[in-house]
Design an enzyme around this catalytic site. Structure first.
Site, PDB file in Angstrom:
ATOM      1  N   HIS A   1       0.853  -1.199   0.000  1.00 45.03           N
ATOM      2  CA  HIS A   1       0.000   0.000   0.000  1.00 45.03           C
ATOM      3  C   HIS A   1       0.887   1.247   0.000  1.00 45.03           C
ATOM      4  CE1 HIS A   1      -3.775   2.108   0.679  1.00 45.03           C
ATOM      5  NE2 HIS A   1      -3.133   2.865   1.546  1.00 45.03           N
TER       6      HIS A   1
ATOM      7  N   ASP B   1      -7.138  -2.514   4.042  1.00 47.80           N
ATOM      8  CA  ASP B   1      -5.842  -1.923   4.405  1.00 47.80           C
ATOM      9  C   ASP B   1      -5.612  -1.892   5.917  1.00 47.80           C
ATOM     10  OD1 ASP B   1      -5.305  -1.500   1.703  1.00 47.80           O
ATOM     11  OD2 ASP B   1      -6.203   0.485   1.712  1.00 47.80           O
TER      12      ASP B   1
END
Length: 196
Positions: A113, A149
Site C-alpha cells: 500500500h 488496508d
C-alpha cells in the site's frame, strides 16, 4: 534439495511491482529454500502486465470480474484458481479489487500500500499522501484482512518529501521504494512460513 516456496501474484494494471518481484525472487535461492512464482492472475483482460508476465516466462491467467454476477462469485473463482497452484503465499501487486471474507478465509495473502498505514487507506492513498502537510510519505506491506488496508503490518518504510516535487516525481520515488521493499517483505514472510 532445497525447499520450494511457491507464490502467485495478482495484479490489475501495468504490473511493475509484479515484475520487480519476479526479477528479484523467481528461481533464486534464499537460506534453504528457492522461490518459485508459479503463476500470475489478473481481473483485467486489458492489463499491460499480462504481456510483461509472459515475457518474464510466467503463465498469466485472466479472470474478468465483469463476467461474474457478484463479488463473492468472482472471489470464489479467483480463490479456486489460486489454490489449484497450492501456493505458500499469494501476493497482491496492484490488484484493484476489494476482496470479500469468502476469499480472505481461504487464501493467505499480503498486499502493498502506497502510504504509511494506518494513514491514507483506500484507492487514493498516494494522492492523499502527496497532498498532506506531512514531511514524510512511504510504503506499507501488510497481511490482507477483512477490513480494507488494516491487516497486520509486515514491513514499512518512510521517505522524505521534497519541496516543489511534482506528483509524477513523487510517484516514481514511491514506486522505486515499493519495488525494493516488497520482495524483502515477501522473503520475510516465506522464511517465517518455512520455519513451521
Amino acid at each position: 534439495m532445497s525447499l520450494t516456496q511457491k507464490i502467485v501474484i495478482l495484479f490489475s494494471g501495468e504490473g511493475s511491482n509484479m515484475e520487480a518481484i519476479i526479477r528479484s525472487l523467481h528461481e533464486k535461492e534464499f537460506e534453504g529454500f528457492q522461490v518459485q512464482v508459479v503463476a500470475t492472475l489478473t481481473n483485467n483482460p486489458n492489463a499491460k502486465g499480462i504481456e510483461r508476465s509472459k515475457e518474464l516466462g510466467i503463465p498469466c491467467e485472466v479472470i474478468d470480474h465483469r463476467a461474474f454476477e457478484s463479488r463473492e462469485a468472482f472471489d470464489a473463482a479467483l480463490a479456486q484458481a489460486i489454490l489449484a497452484h497450492r501456493p505458500n503465499l499469494t501476493v497482491l501487486a496492484g490488484f484493484m479489487r476489494i476482496l470479500s471474507p469468502l476469499f480472505i478465509r481461504q487464501v493467505r495473502a499480503i498486499n502493498i500500500h502506497p502510504s504509511l498505514l494506518p494513514l491514507f487507506k483506500g484507492g487514493n492513498a498516494m494522492q492523499e499522501s502527496y497532498l498532506s502537510p506531512m514531511k514524510v510519505a512511504g510504503v506499507s506491506v501488510h497481511y490482507v484482512s477483512e477490513e480494507l488496508d488494516s491487516g497486520d503490518l509486515i514491513a514499512q518504510e518512510a521517505m522524505g518529501k521534497i519541496e516543489g516535487e511534482s506528483f509524477e516525481e513523487f510517484k516514481a520515488r514511491l514506486h522505486a521504494l515499493e519495488h525494493r521493499l516488497y520482495p524483502e517483505a515477501i522473503l520475510r514472510v516465506l522464511k517465517e512460513g518455512a520455519a513451521f
